[in-house]
Write a protein that holds these residues in place. Structure first.
Motif, PDB file in Angstrom:
ATOM      1  N   THR A   1      36.663  39.741  38.881  1.00 33.19           N
ATOM      2  CA  THR A   1      37.657  38.827  38.329  1.00 33.19           C
ATOM      3  C   THR A   1      37.299  37.401  38.717  1.00 33.19           C
ATOM      4  OG1 THR A   1      40.025  38.458  38.039  1.00 33.19           O
ATOM      5  CG2 THR A   1      39.263  38.863  40.276  1.00 33.19           C
TER       6      THR A   1
ATOM      7  N   GLN B   1      33.919  39.977  43.330  1.00 36.01           N
ATOM      8  CA  GLN B   1      33.403  41.276  42.931  1.00 36.01           C
ATOM      9  C   GLN B   1      33.696  42.319  43.991  1.00 36.01           C
ATOM     10  OE1 GLN B   1      29.211  40.345  42.405  1.00 36.01           O
ATOM     11  NE2 GLN B   1      29.521  39.910  40.220  1.00 36.01           N
TER      12      GLN B   1
ATOM     13  N   ARG C   1      34.890  46.289  40.133  1.00 36.33           N
ATOM     14  CA  ARG C   1      35.824  45.378  39.467  1.00 36.33           C
ATOM     15  C   ARG C   1      35.376  43.946  39.735  1.00 36.33           C
ATOM     16  NH1 ARG C   1      42.001  45.808  40.930  1.00 36.33           N
ATOM     17  NH2 ARG C   1      41.718  47.805  39.898  1.00 36.33           N
TER      18      ARG C   1
ATOM     19  N   ILE D   1      42.940  48.844  44.876  1.00 37.12           N
ATOM     20  CA  ILE D   1      41.643  49.368  44.432  1.00 37.12           C
ATOM     21  C   ILE D   1      41.138  50.417  45.411  1.00 37.12           C
ATOM     22  CG2 ILE D   1      40.331  47.554  45.618  1.00 37.12           C
ATOM     23  CD1 ILE D   1      38.484  47.500  43.116  1.00 37.12           C
TER      24      ILE D   1
END
Length: 133
Positions: A89, A70, A87, A101
């Protein structure tokens, strides 16, 4: 896209773009994750900068559990909990995740099923860039 003062696109004196100066770091580490949820997450990266950070890098899973990663804005600076997830994943076993990012201050990771006796493991590399001026 900006055009130079002579009307062409390319290097030169740009009339519509302000020049930006950045400082760049690079941090790479191996890590283990024993926490299996956000409360037990490990902090992979944190900064106390109030400036906007632009970063790129990768996270590679070298362990036995999928790793949830995260990117967070406003996480607790000590424990890494809370904040707004920018974000998220999941990096599968043997997989890797590359990222570019901005607008975050903490990267944390956890792995469902991981324990202190059998933690998840990985490699982490980040190249943050901070605006100076």
């Amino acid at each position: 896209m900006c055009q130079s003062s002579n009307g062409s696109i390319g290097a030169g004196s740009f009339s519509c773009c302000e020049p930006k100066n950045f400082v760049q770091d690079k941090v790479c580490n191996n890590f283990t994750v024993a926490g299996d949820d956000v409360v037990g997450a490990e902090i992979l990266y944190a900064t106390n900068s109030n400036e906007v950070i632009y970063a790129s890098g990768f996270i590679k899973n070298t362990g036995n559990f999928p790793i949830t990663v995260q990117f967070v804005k406003g996480a607790d600076p000590v424990g890494g909990t809370g904040g707004t997830i920018v974000r998220q994943t999941v990096v599968p076993v043997g997989g890797a995740f590359t990222f570019t990012i901005s607008r975050f201050d903490t990267i944390r990771a956890f792995a469902t099923g991981a324990t202190l006796a059998l933690p998840a493991a990985g490699e982490f590399c980040i190249t943050p860039r901070y605006s100076i001026g």
